[in-house]
Design an enzyme around this catalytic site. Sequence first.
Site, PDB file in Angstrom:
ATOM      1  N   ARG A 126       0.644  -1.022   0.048  1.00 24.93           N
ATOM      2  CA  ARG A 126      -0.272   0.064  -0.053  1.00 24.93           C
ATOM      3  C   ARG A 126       0.918   1.371  -0.256  1.00 24.93           C
ATOM      4  O   ARG A 126       0.132   2.332   0.033  1.00 24.93           O
ATOM      5  CB  ARG A 126      -0.819   0.809   1.010  1.00 24.93           C
ATOM      6  CG  ARG A 126      -1.856  -1.274   1.026  1.00 24.93           C
ATOM      7  CD  ARG A 126      -3.202  -1.257   2.287  1.00 24.93           C
ATOM      8  NE  ARG A 126      -4.471  -1.941   1.613  1.00 24.93           N
ATOM      9  CZ  ARG A 126      -4.221  -3.019   2.584  1.00 24.93           C
ATOM     10  NH1 ARG A 126      -2.651  -2.912   3.780  1.00 24.93           N
ATOM     11  NH2 ARG A 126      -4.340  -4.233   2.794  1.00 24.93           N
ATOM     12  N   LYS A 148       4.091  11.680 -10.826  1.00 28.09           N
ATOM     13  CA  LYS A 148       3.172  11.037 -11.627  1.00 28.09           C
ATOM     14  C   LYS A 148       4.197   9.315 -11.908  1.00 28.09           C
ATOM     15  O   LYS A 148       4.893   9.827 -12.450  1.00 28.09           O
ATOM     16  CB  LYS A 148       2.883  12.175 -13.649  1.00 28.09           C
ATOM     17  CG  LYS A 148       1.401  12.798 -12.805  1.00 28.09           C
ATOM     18  CD  LYS A 148       1.141  13.022 -14.056  1.00 28.09           C
ATOM     19  CE  LYS A 148       1.518  13.986 -15.076  1.00 28.09           C
ATOM     20  NZ  LYS A 148       0.795  14.313 -16.199  1.00 28.09           N
ATOM     21  N   GLU A 242      -3.174  18.046 -10.877  1.00 23.37           N
ATOM     22  CA  GLU A 242      -3.471  18.313 -12.425  1.00 23.37           C
ATOM     23  C   GLU A 242      -4.413  19.234 -12.789  1.00 23.37           C
ATOM     24  O   GLU A 242      -5.950  18.210 -13.665  1.00 23.37           O
ATOM     25  CB  GLU A 242      -2.831  16.956 -12.785  1.00 23.37           C
ATOM     26  CG  GLU A 242      -2.811  16.999 -15.123  1.00 23.37           C
ATOM     27  CD  GLU A 242      -1.890  16.385 -15.519  1.00 23.37           C
ATOM     28  OE1 GLU A 242      -0.713  16.654 -16.098  1.00 23.37           O
ATOM     29  OE2 GLU A 242      -2.841  15.183 -16.049  1.00 23.37           O
ATOM     30  N   ASN A 250       1.394  20.295 -20.527  1.00 25.89           N
ATOM     31  CA  ASN A 250       1.222  19.279 -21.572  1.00 25.89           C
ATOM     32  C   ASN A 250       0.936  20.887 -23.664  1.00 25.89           C
ATOM     33  O   ASN A 250       1.200  19.192 -24.581  1.00 25.89           O
ATOM     34  CB  ASN A 250      -1.015  19.116 -21.785  1.00 25.89           C
ATOM     35  CG  ASN A 250      -0.639  18.126 -22.403  1.00 25.89           C
ATOM     36  OD1 ASN A 250       0.118  17.289 -22.226  1.00 25.89           O
ATOM     37  ND2 ASN A 250      -2.049  17.310 -23.141  1.00 25.89           N
ATOM     38  N   HIS A 253       1.965  18.725 -26.371  1.00 26.27           N
ATOM     39  CA  HIS A 253       1.896  17.720 -26.635  1.00 26.27           C
ATOM     40  C   HIS A 253       0.873  16.721 -26.759  1.00 26.27           C
ATOM     41  O   HIS A 253       0.161  15.138 -26.999  1.00 26.27           O
ATOM     42  CB  HIS A 253       1.501  16.789 -24.699  1.00 26.27           C
ATOM     43  CG  HIS A 253       3.169  17.016 -24.623  1.00 26.27           C
ATOM     44  ND1 HIS A 253       4.524  17.689 -24.313  1.00 26.27           N
ATOM     45  CD2 HIS A 253       3.874  15.406 -23.820  1.00 26.27           C
ATOM     46  CE1 HIS A 253       5.095  17.926 -23.601  1.00 26.27           C
ATOM     47  NE2 HIS A 253       5.039  16.222 -23.148  1.00 26.27           N
ATOM     48  N   HIS A 269       9.585  10.540 -28.888  1.00 25.03           N
ATOM     49  CA  HIS A 269       8.518  11.428 -28.330  1.00 25.03           C
ATOM     50  C   HIS A 269       9.065  13.046 -28.236  1.00 25.03           C
ATOM     51  O   HIS A 269       8.474  13.510 -28.269  1.00 25.03           O
ATOM     52  CB  HIS A 269       8.666  10.855 -26.699  1.00 25.03           C
ATOM     53  CG  HIS A 269       7.858  11.725 -26.264  1.00 25.03           C
ATOM     54  ND1 HIS A 269       6.305  11.885 -26.032  1.00 25.03           N
ATOM     55  CD2 HIS A 269       8.382  13.070 -24.898  1.00 25.03           C
ATOM     56  CE1 HIS A 269       5.611  12.873 -25.029  1.00 25.03           C
ATOM     57  NE2 HIS A 269       6.488  13.367 -24.664  1.00 25.03           N
TER      58      HIS A 269
HETATM   59  N1  LIG Z   1       5.733  10.811 -14.775  1.00 20.87           N
HETATM   60  C1  LIG Z   1       6.157  11.970 -15.966  1.00 20.87           C
HETATM   61  O1  LIG Z   1       5.216  13.231 -15.481  1.00 20.87           O
HETATM   62  C2  LIG Z   1       6.522  11.877 -16.970  1.00 20.87           C
HETATM   63  C3  LIG Z   1       7.142  12.952 -17.770  1.00 20.87           C
HETATM   64  C4  LIG Z   1       7.887  13.074 -18.762  1.00 20.87           C
HETATM   65  C5  LIG Z   1       7.304  11.170 -19.255  1.00 20.87           C
HETATM   66  N2  LIG Z   1       7.667  10.891 -18.991  1.00 20.87           N
HETATM   67  C6  LIG Z   1       7.522   9.032 -19.115  1.00 20.87           C
HETATM   68  O2  LIG Z   1       9.470   9.105 -19.787  1.00 20.87           O
HETATM   69  C7  LIG Z   1       9.565   8.024 -20.296  1.00 20.87           C
HETATM   70  C8  LIG Z   1      10.604   8.283 -21.259  1.00 20.87           C
HETATM   71  O3  LIG Z   1      11.914   7.991 -20.622  1.00 20.87           O
HETATM   72  P1  LIG Z   1      12.666   8.770 -21.178  1.00 20.87           P
HETATM   73  O4  LIG Z   1      12.961   8.729 -22.541  1.00 20.87           O
HETATM   74  O5  LIG Z   1      14.028   9.079 -20.055  1.00 20.87           O
HETATM   75  O6  LIG Z   1      12.784   7.005 -21.808  1.00 20.87           O
HETATM   76  P2  LIG Z   1      14.256   5.224 -21.072  1.00 20.87           P
HETATM   77  O7  LIG Z   1      13.393   5.541 -19.279  1.00 20.87           O
HETATM   78  O8  LIG Z   1      13.469   4.346 -21.627  1.00 20.87           O
HETATM   79  O9  LIG Z   1      15.236   5.341 -21.073  1.00 20.87           O
HETATM   80  C9  LIG Z   1      15.524   6.148 -22.316  1.00 20.87           C
HETATM   81  C10 LIG Z   1      16.891   4.917 -22.724  1.00 20.87           C
HETATM   82  O10 LIG Z   1      18.260   5.360 -22.567  1.00 20.87           O
HETATM   83  C11 LIG Z   1      19.114   4.268 -21.750  1.00 20.87           C
HETATM   84  N3  LIG Z   1      19.842   4.784 -20.394  1.00 20.87           N
HETATM   85  C12 LIG Z   1      18.616   5.592 -19.910  1.00 20.87           C
HETATM   86  N4  LIG Z   1      19.853   6.347 -19.210  1.00 20.87           N
HETATM   87  C13 LIG Z   1      20.693   6.213 -20.072  1.00 20.87           C
HETATM   88  C14 LIG Z   1      22.116   6.340 -19.084  1.00 20.87           C
HETATM   89  N5  LIG Z   1      22.591   7.246 -17.900  1.00 20.87           N
HETATM   90  N6  LIG Z   1      22.808   5.802 -19.586  1.00 20.87           N
HETATM   91  C15 LIG Z   1      23.043   4.942 -20.792  1.00 20.87           C
HETATM   92  N7  LIG Z   1      22.085   4.948 -21.205  1.00 20.87           N
HETATM   93  C16 LIG Z   1      20.802   5.456 -20.239  1.00 20.87           C
HETATM   94  C17 LIG Z   1      17.465   3.515 -20.968  1.00 20.87           C
HETATM   95  O11 LIG Z   1      18.251   1.927 -21.113  1.00 20.87           O
HETATM   96  C18 LIG Z   1      16.561   3.641 -22.407  1.00 20.87           C
HETATM   97  O12 LIG Z   1      17.108   2.409 -23.427  1.00 20.87           O
HETATM   98  C19 LIG Z   1       8.096   7.164 -21.104  1.00 20.87           C
HETATM   99  O13 LIG Z   1       7.021   6.611 -20.743  1.00 20.87           O
HETATM  100  C20 LIG Z   1       7.159   8.560 -20.391  1.00 20.87           C
HETATM  101  O14 LIG Z   1       5.798   8.466 -20.427  1.00 20.87           O
HETATM  102  C21 LIG Z   1       7.152  10.646 -17.691  1.00 20.87           C
HETATM  103 ZN   LIG Z   2       6.968  15.300 -23.206  1.00 18.85          ZN
END
Ligand SMILES: NC(=O)c1ccc[n+]([C@@H]2O[C@H](COP(=O)([O-])OP(=O)(O)OC[C@H]3O[C@@H](n4cnc5c(N)ncnc54)[C@H](O)[C@@H]3O)[C@@H](O)[C@H]2O)c1
Ligand SMILES: [Zn+2]
Length: 373
Positions: A126, A148, A242, A250, A253, A269
């Site tokens: 929980r 989030k 939000e 957003n 987006h 993205h």
């Molecule tokens: N919670 C929120 O408010 C919020 C906001 C924006 C995006 N997101 C989410 O974030 C996600 C995208 O995040 P992302 O772009 O970081 O993708 P990700 O977590 O998949 O990382 C991208 C790639 O980089 C690699 N990687 C990460 N750090 C590394 C490092 N230091 N050295 C080498 N490789 C590394 C990872 O293994 C992966 O292959 C989406 O799912 C999106 O929905 C959430």
């Molecule tokens: Zn974004």
Amino acid sequence: MTMSAAESVRVTHAHGSYDVRIERGALRSLGEHVVRATAAHSCALIADANVAAHYGNGALASLEAAGLRATPHTFPAGERSKTRATWAALTDALLAAAHGRDACVVALGGGVTGDLGGFVAATYLRGVPVVQAPTTLLAMVDASIGGKTGVDTPAGKNLVGAFHAPSVVLVDADVLATLPPAALIEGLAEAVKHAAIADAAQLDAFERDAAALRRGEPAATDALLRASIPIKARVASADPHEGGIRATLNFGHTIAHAIERLTEYAIPHGHAVALGMVAEAAIGEALGVTAAGTADRLHTVCRALGLPHALPDLRAEDIIAATAGDKKSRAAVVRYALLERPGACARADDGSWTHAVEPAVAANVLDRIGAGK
Ligand SMILES: NC(=O)c1ccc[n+]([C@@H]2O[C@H](COP(=O)([O-])OP(=O)(O)OC[C@H]3O[C@@H](n4cnc5c(N)ncnc54)[C@H](O)[C@@H]3O)[C@@H](O)[C@H]2O)c1
Ligand SMILES: [Zn+2]
């Protein structure tokens, strides 16, 4: 490596507050930070396979040196892992490792790990504390801040989740040295978004420093982190769940998500956000909400940063139809977060931060700026 003092940015939420600590080398003291920010005695370290290979052992050693019982839990890298199935496998693994209510989760990785690890923490017994240790630029400026968490489902992205504020966010830009350049540039798009909604001078700085930012040079990167993180922190603090101004995050987006869906996520993205910001600025200009020249300004900055500047080969009507599936739309009307000008968002007549846009108007604008070519 540049040596610069640590900087902390405070985020408040419904139940308290936490710090986003911006400090090169902070992860070398991960264990101490976890002990200071949580009352945990044990720690589940969640990371994808890539990040675990680079930083997993160092993180475990630091946690153990601080007196925590620490267990590593990895999953295959990539958005495809952000599912209920991975959440189930991770929670089962934490149970098998006998983590109790005095445990915490450390989410070490990009936004996928932060969202997934945060959701594991939100639901495990929980709810146990989570420490966010972002390792991508996108996660540092955006995903790790604001609480989030969640996973994707076949019906869409981020549809199952929870608000679960971290105990602390540790932004150690030294780890960006191993991030693939393309992923670094994707993260720049979210920093441009923060500048676009809140600080026009940052857009100028990003354009000036574009070459250094694309190469991930420490001084320029640190300046960007220190400029961009406070914007996300401020907006998230003002609107933790939000209902109001957080909708401005957003910006870009609505169109971005439509492009991602239509291309089945072949367009990353950050690229989709760059295209979406220019398109939504143009839509705002067509409505008379956004100052003329704003779309051009964003186009110039995105281009300088190596972000794409031409819409993919999709029909404008298809992109606009796909926006109706965006979960942030209210009723049948698609509402957009729009700018007033670079550095400022526009309020709608009803006082909200989103604007109803007629599909035909939006489609016309996309046609004009280059969709369907
Ligand atoms: N919670 C929120 O408010 C919020 C906001 C924006 C995006 N997101 C989410 O974030 C996600 C995208 O995040 P992302 O772009 O970081 O993708 P990700 O977590 O998949 O990382 C991208 C790639 O980089 C690699 N990687 C990460 N750090 C590394 C490092 N230091 N050295 C080498 N490789 C590394 C990872 O293994 C992966 O292959 C989406 O799912 C999106 O929905 C959430
Ligand atoms: Zn974004």
